[in-house]
Design a protein around this motif. Structure first.
Motif, PDB file in Angstrom:
ATOM      1  N   GLN A  18      36.687  87.228 -23.206  1.00 28.53           N
ATOM      2  CA  GLN A  18      36.156  88.510 -23.671  1.00 28.53           C
ATOM      3  C   GLN A  18      37.233  89.461 -24.159  1.00 28.53           C
ATOM      4  O   GLN A  18      37.036  90.185 -25.142  1.00 28.53           O
ATOM      5  CB  GLN A  18      35.361  89.173 -22.552  1.00 28.53           C
ATOM      6  N   ARG A  62      40.105  88.955 -25.568  1.00 25.45           N
ATOM      7  CA  ARG A  62      40.969  88.553 -26.681  1.00 25.45           C
ATOM      8  C   ARG A  62      40.686  89.390 -27.926  1.00 25.45           C
ATOM      9  O   ARG A  62      39.540  89.698 -28.240  1.00 25.45           O
ATOM     10  CB  ARG A  62      40.741  87.076 -27.009  1.00 25.45           C
ATOM     11  N   GLU A  63      41.747  89.740 -28.636  1.00 26.00           N
ATOM     12  CA  GLU A  63      41.584  90.470 -29.885  1.00 26.00           C
ATOM     13  C   GLU A  63      41.277  89.480 -31.001  1.00 26.00           C
ATOM     14  O   GLU A  63      41.923  88.441 -31.130  1.00 26.00           O
ATOM     15  CB  GLU A  63      42.836  91.277 -30.201  1.00 26.00           C
ATOM     16  N   ARG A  64      40.269  89.822 -31.816  1.00 32.45           N
ATOM     17  CA  ARG A  64      39.829  88.957 -32.897  1.00 32.45           C
ATOM     18  C   ARG A  64      39.507  89.803 -34.117  1.00 32.45           C
ATOM     19  O   ARG A  64      39.274  91.013 -33.999  1.00 32.45           O
ATOM     20  CB  ARG A  64      38.552  88.199 -32.467  1.00 32.45           C
ATOM     21  N   GLU A  73      34.968  88.135 -33.816  1.00 37.22           N
ATOM     22  CA  GLU A  73      34.368  88.887 -32.713  1.00 37.22           C
ATOM     23  C   GLU A  73      32.849  88.728 -32.727  1.00 37.22           C
ATOM     24  O   GLU A  73      32.219  88.555 -31.669  1.00 37.22           O
ATOM     25  CB  GLU A  73      34.742  90.366 -32.816  1.00 37.22           C
ATOM     26  N   TRP A  78      32.028  85.415 -31.274  1.00 41.10           N
ATOM     27  CA  TRP A  78      32.100  85.415 -29.805  1.00 41.10           C
ATOM     28  C   TRP A  78      30.876  86.098 -29.205  1.00 41.10           C
ATOM     29  O   TRP A  78      30.286  85.603 -28.246  1.00 41.10           O
ATOM     30  CB  TRP A  78      33.369  86.119 -29.325  1.00 41.10           C
ATOM     31  N   ARG A  79      30.478  87.221 -29.757  1.00 38.44           N
ATOM     32  CA  ARG A  79      29.334  87.953 -29.207  1.00 38.44           C
ATOM     33  C   ARG A  79      28.047  87.143 -29.328  1.00 38.44           C
ATOM     34  O   ARG A  79      27.212  87.163 -28.419  1.00 38.44           O
ATOM     35  CB  ARG A  79      29.196  89.313 -29.901  1.00 38.44           C
ATOM     36  N   GLU A 135      24.528  92.825 -33.117  1.00 38.45           N
ATOM     37  CA  GLU A 135      25.918  93.154 -32.795  1.00 38.45           C
ATOM     38  C   GLU A 135      26.641  93.805 -33.968  1.00 38.45           C
ATOM     39  O   GLU A 135      27.497  94.665 -33.761  1.00 38.45           O
ATOM     40  CB  GLU A 135      26.654  91.902 -32.321  1.00 38.45           C
ATOM     41  N   HIS A 142      35.333  97.050 -33.532  1.00 43.74           N
ATOM     42  CA  HIS A 142      34.904  95.789 -32.925  1.00 43.74           C
ATOM     43  C   HIS A 142      35.862  95.356 -31.822  1.00 43.74           C
ATOM     44  O   HIS A 142      35.740  94.257 -31.289  1.00 43.74           O
ATOM     45  CB  HIS A 142      34.802  94.682 -33.982  1.00 43.74           C
ATOM     46  N   PRO A 184      37.575  94.579 -28.372  1.00 44.19           N
ATOM     47  CA  PRO A 184      36.962  94.267 -27.077  1.00 44.19           C
ATOM     48  C   PRO A 184      37.163  95.400 -26.084  1.00 44.19           C
ATOM     49  O   PRO A 184      38.120  96.172 -26.178  1.00 44.19           O
ATOM     50  CB  PRO A 184      37.699  92.992 -26.638  1.00 44.19           C
TER      51      PRO A 184
END
Length: 290
Positions: A160, A162-164, A169, A172-173, A196, A206, A208
């Motif tokens: 969760q 981690r920077e993306r 992102e 991941w969501r 999202e 965006h 985290p």
């Protein structure tokens, strides 16, 4: 109608209301790291046909103040924020519906501010109690021995922070929602991606956010208060729930005095459109709105 509410020194919360201004209030309390927009419009509008529905962004989510890095707080402070939202809208008493962390915060309201609640609905959460769970055969399981989140949920949560980039992102969501959904209802990835994307546009970033996971969780137990409450309480049982799997809902219904248990077929820890109508119907029946 949108507004900002000063909940505490240096803390401003975004909030929105829908429905008749003269109807009883119904406050929606979302889970950890989740904007109030996590309550789907379809569900909100269904409830707003009968109630003045209020949803809001917790601190450190959505458009509300990012506070934790400079001023760490307790999880319990988020319950005080919910009371401040009611105050900000001039609401003396409200029906309160809480999901996940929001269900825990609603239990704190039941225990600490019962005079502010017309009713409570709890879903996707665990009991803030040391009372053991009594199985149908009479055997008992200690609260700390009830099952925890599914391994797939823990695996997603481990990534969760981690920077993306934006699209990564969103990926991941969407995967997070897929796992939370539990697998009994077909998963609509495009619907959750659109949700999202809207939340990210609402928030303005965006990046985290793990503030609620870092907040102090001490002092949350309310065993005695929940056991003697007079707040009418509904507990939603979700058969595909992967975060607080069965028998957490049953345990919660045993813990809160007079609580009723209702099952929403196929439901997990998410709110896909398939559960909007049965969930709204259950809430409206519980609150007297239908």
């Amino acid at each position: 109608m949108e507004r900002f509410i000063d909940a505490a020194p240096g803390i401003r919360l975004w909030a929105e209301e829908r429905g008749p201004a003269d109807a009883p209030a119904l406050l929606l309390v979302m889970g950890a790291q989740a904007s109030g927009l996590g309550w789907p419009d379809g569900l909100v509008d269904r409830l707003a046909a009968r109630y003045r529905v209020i949803r809001y962004d917790h601190r450190d989510t959505g458009r509300s103040t990012r506070a934790y890095a400079q001023h760490p707080y307790r999880i319990g402070d988020l319950a005080d924020d919910a009371v401040a939202v009611l105050d900000g809208f001039g609401v003396d008493r409200a029906h309160v519906v809480g999901l996940s962390l929001g269900g825990m915060l609603t239990q704190l309201l039941i225990a600490d501010h019962p005079g502010r609640l017309l009713s409570a609905t709890l879903m996707g959460t665990c009991a803030l109690s040391t009372t053991p769970y009594v199985h149908p055969d009479g055997t008992r399981t200690a609260t700390e021995d009830l099952p925890g989140p599914a391994p797939e949920v823990l695996a997603v949560w481990s990534h969760q922070a981690r920077e993306r980039d934006l699209e990564a992102e969103l990926d991941w969501r969407v995967e997070h929602w897929r796992v939370l959904s539990g697998g009994l209802i077909p998963f609509d990835a495009a619907c959750f991606r659109a949700l999202e994307r809207r939340i990210i546009e609402h928030t303005g970033t965006h990046a985290p956010n793990t503030a609620h996971a870092q907040a102090d969780p001490s002092g949350l137990l309310r065993t005695e208060q929940l056991a003697r409450t007079e707040v009418p309480t509904l507990v939603v049982r979700a058969p595909a729930e992967p975060v607080f799997p069965p028998p957490h809902a049953e345990h919660l219904a045993q813990t809160v005095r007079g609580a009723r248990l209702v099952e929403i077929p196929g439901m997990g820890h998410a709110l896909p459109r398939e559960v909007h109508e049965p969930l709204a119907t259950a809430i409206l029946r519980h609150t007297g709105g239908c």
